[in-house]
Design a protein around this motif. Structure first.
Motif, mmCIF file in Angstrom:
data_model
loop_
_atom_site.group_PDB
_atom_site.id
_atom_site.type_symbol
_atom_site.label_atom_id
_atom_site.label_comp_id
_atom_site.label_asym_id
_atom_site.label_seq_id
_atom_site.Cartn_x
_atom_site.Cartn_y
_atom_site.Cartn_z
ATOM 1 N N PRO A 70 22.123 44.011 47.408
ATOM 2 C CA PRO A 70 22.992 44.837 48.255
ATOM 3 C C PRO A 70 24.427 44.795 47.749
ATOM 4 C CG PRO A 70 21.563 43.449 49.597
ATOM 5 C CD PRO A 70 21.399 42.982 48.181
ATOM 6 N N ALA A 71 25.092 45.925 47.779
ATOM 7 C CA ALA A 71 26.473 45.983 47.292
ATOM 8 C C ALA A 71 27.383 45.065 48.091
ATOM 9 C CB ALA A 71 26.972 47.419 47.350
ATOM 10 N N ALA A 72 27.063 44.851 49.373
ATOM 11 C CA ALA A 72 27.884 43.981 50.213
ATOM 12 C C ALA A 72 27.774 42.517 49.806
ATOM 13 C CB ALA A 72 27.492 44.149 51.677
ATOM 14 N N ASP A 73 26.710 42.146 49.090
ATOM 15 C CA ASP A 73 26.511 40.765 48.667
ATOM 16 C C ASP A 73 27.076 40.493 47.278
ATOM 17 O OD1 ASP A 73 25.225 40.414 51.031
ATOM 18 O OD2 ASP A 73 23.203 40.452 50.196
ATOM 19 N N VAL A 74 27.712 41.492 46.691
ATOM 20 C CA VAL A 74 28.207 41.368 45.315
ATOM 21 C C VAL A 74 29.725 41.421 45.312
ATOM 22 C CG1 VAL A 74 28.246 42.475 43.055
ATOM 23 C CG2 VAL A 74 26.119 42.372 44.339
ATOM 24 N N ILE A 75 30.348 40.492 44.624
ATOM 25 C CA ILE A 75 31.801 40.445 44.509
ATOM 26 C C ILE A 75 32.200 40.848 43.091
ATOM 27 C CG2 ILE A 75 33.849 38.995 44.612
ATOM 28 C CD1 ILE A 75 32.427 37.261 46.630
ATOM 29 N N GLU A 76 33.046 41.860 42.979
ATOM 30 C CA GLU A 76 33.538 42.277 41.667
ATOM 31 C C GLU A 76 34.732 41.418 41.282
ATOM 32 O OE1 GLU A 76 35.580 46.145 39.518
ATOM 33 O OE2 GLU A 76 34.316 46.422 41.305
ATOM 34 N N LEU A 77 34.664 40.792 40.126
ATOM 35 C CA LEU A 77 35.706 39.871 39.682
ATOM 36 C C LEU A 77 36.799 40.587 38.914
ATOM 37 C CD1 LEU A 77 33.418 36.957 38.426
ATOM 38 C CD2 LEU A 77 34.711 37.033 40.562
ATOM 39 N N ASP A 78 38.002 40.085 39.043
ATOM 40 C CA ASP A 78 39.122 40.575 38.250
ATOM 41 C C ASP A 78 39.085 39.835 36.912
ATOM 42 O OD1 ASP A 78 41.389 41.747 37.336
ATOM 43 O OD2 ASP A 78 42.769 40.549 38.542
ATOM 44 N N MET A 79 38.053 40.142 36.150
ATOM 45 C CA MET A 79 37.767 39.439 34.899
ATOM 46 C C MET A 79 37.094 40.419 33.944
ATOM 47 S SD MET A 79 35.142 36.229 34.359
ATOM 48 C CE MET A 79 35.858 35.305 35.724
ATOM 49 N N SER A 80 37.538 40.448 32.703
ATOM 50 C CA SER A 80 36.902 41.336 31.735
ATOM 51 C C SER A 80 35.523 40.801 31.361
ATOM 52 C CB SER A 80 37.774 41.457 30.477
ATOM 53 O OG SER A 80 37.823 40.232 29.781
ATOM 54 N N VAL A 81 34.711 41.664 30.770
ATOM 55 C CA VAL A 81 33.378 41.254 30.342
ATOM 56 C C VAL A 81 33.466 40.169 29.277
ATOM 57 C CG1 VAL A 81 31.271 42.045 29.207
ATOM 58 C CG2 VAL A 81 32.340 43.466 30.945
ATOM 59 N N ASP A 82 34.428 40.276 28.366
ATOM 60 C CA ASP A 82 34.597 39.262 27.323
ATOM 61 C C ASP A 82 34.934 37.898 27.930
ATOM 62 O OD1 ASP A 82 34.070 41.091 25.366
ATOM 63 O OD2 ASP A 82 36.167 41.549 24.955
ATOM 64 N N GLU A 83 35.824 37.888 28.914
ATOM 65 C CA GLU A 83 36.182 36.628 29.561
ATOM 66 C C GLU A 83 34.984 36.037 30.286
ATOM 67 O OE1 GLU A 83 40.916 37.276 30.610
ATOM 68 O OE2 GLU A 83 39.385 38.064 31.969
ATOM 69 N N ALA A 84 34.203 36.893 30.938
ATOM 70 C CA ALA A 84 33.024 36.410 31.650
ATOM 71 C C ALA A 84 31.998 35.823 30.683
ATOM 72 C CB ALA A 84 32.404 37.545 32.463
ATOM 73 N N LEU A 85 31.819 36.477 29.532
ATOM 74 C CA LEU A 85 30.872 35.966 28.536
ATOM 75 C C LEU A 85 31.323 34.612 27.999
ATOM 76 C CD1 LEU A 85 29.912 39.188 26.537
ATOM 77 C CD2 LEU A 85 28.419 37.806 27.974
ATOM 78 N N LYS A 86 32.635 34.460 27.741
ATOM 79 C CA LYS A 86 33.147 33.167 27.281
ATOM 80 C C LYS A 86 32.910 32.097 28.332
ATOM 81 C CE LYS A 86 36.837 35.154 24.421
ATOM 82 N NZ LYS A 86 38.303 35.291 24.253
ATOM 83 N N TYR A 87 33.090 32.463 29.578
ATOM 84 C CA TYR A 87 32.878 31.525 30.684
ATOM 85 C C TYR A 87 31.423 31.085 30.749
ATOM 86 C CZ TYR A 87 34.052 29.542 35.262
ATOM 87 O OH TYR A 87 34.284 28.688 36.307
ATOM 88 N N ILE A 88 30.508 32.032 30.516
ATOM 89 C CA ILE A 88 29.076 31.734 30.573
ATOM 90 C C ILE A 88 28.637 30.906 29.376
ATOM 91 C CG2 ILE A 88 26.778 32.786 30.502
ATOM 92 C CD1 ILE A 88 27.998 35.165 32.050
#
Length: 214
Positions: A168-186
């Motif tokens: 559900p869209a209500a259960d998802v939080i959009e982060l103020d983070m680029s895809v590259d930053e998210a990949l580095k984090y992962i």
């Protein structure tokens, strides 16, 4: 001595891995030189091997193919070529699936992998980073009530494998983070933390917090 050794290892290890990956990519792309006639091989013309020449040739071929298919005649040639490929059993299923995925991922107008999300997975209260890949479609959409989004939850430290979920869209939080930053984090298993990831916004502006998992 142990402290100095670990310090040196931390400096050299990222450099060694980077050089190894680049060498693997360049060596693979250099194989395109095998498409040239034997008398046109660099070893024959110059008497020695030129590393990276195949990479330049590969990139040039990709660029020329893209340039040629941007006009009317090129599009017609591609359509004829794809119609032939679709008539080949087994090959058709693989080619069509790969083409649909690549068109979705690399399309400039699509939303696939352009948003980093925070979702509760694999249970309520446990959070992980995911990527929005679109919205549910086909008959699946007929069985879902409300607004849903399709997300890809990658595994760590290898993000090329993961899980596909419809949430559900209500259960998802959009982060103020680029895809590259998210990949580095992962990939870093949470060691490399983006500096501004604290700011976040929910996809559904009417909600103030992410709801529980269904």
């Amino acid at each position: 001595m142990r402290k100095y050794f670990i310090t040196g290892l931390l400096i050299l290890l990222p450099l060694a891995i980077t050089l190894w990956v680049l060498n693997l990519i360049i060596s693979t792309m250099d194989q395109s030189l095998l498409l040239l006639p034997a008398r046109w091989q660099p070893e024959v013309l110059f008497g020695f091997r030129i590393p990276g020449l195949g990479t330049i040739l590969t990139l040039l071929i990709i660029f020329l193919i893209g340039l040629a298919t941007r006009n009317f005649i090129g599009n017609k040639v591609v359509e004829i070529w794809e119609s032939i490929l679709r008539r080949i059993p087994i090959f058709n299923a693989i080619y069509s699936s790969v083409k649909q995925v690549s068109d979705t991922l690399f399309s400039s107008s699509g939303n696939a992998f352009r948003k980093a999300l925070l979702v509760q997975y694999p249970r309520h209260g446990s959070w992980t980073i995911a990527f929005q890949t679109g919205t549910p479609g086909g008959d699946v959409r007929n069985h879902l009530t409300g607004d849903y989004v399709s997300v890809y939850v990658p595994t760590t430290p290898n993000p090329t494998s993961g899980f596909f979920l419809m949430m559900p869209a209500a259960d998802v939080i959009e982060l103020d983070m680029s895809v590259d930053e998210a990949l580095k984090y992962i990939v870093s298993m949470g060691v490399v933390t983006p500096g501004h990831f604290e700011k976040s916004r929910i996809l559904d502006p009417k909600k103030n917090a992410a709801g529980p998992l269904p």
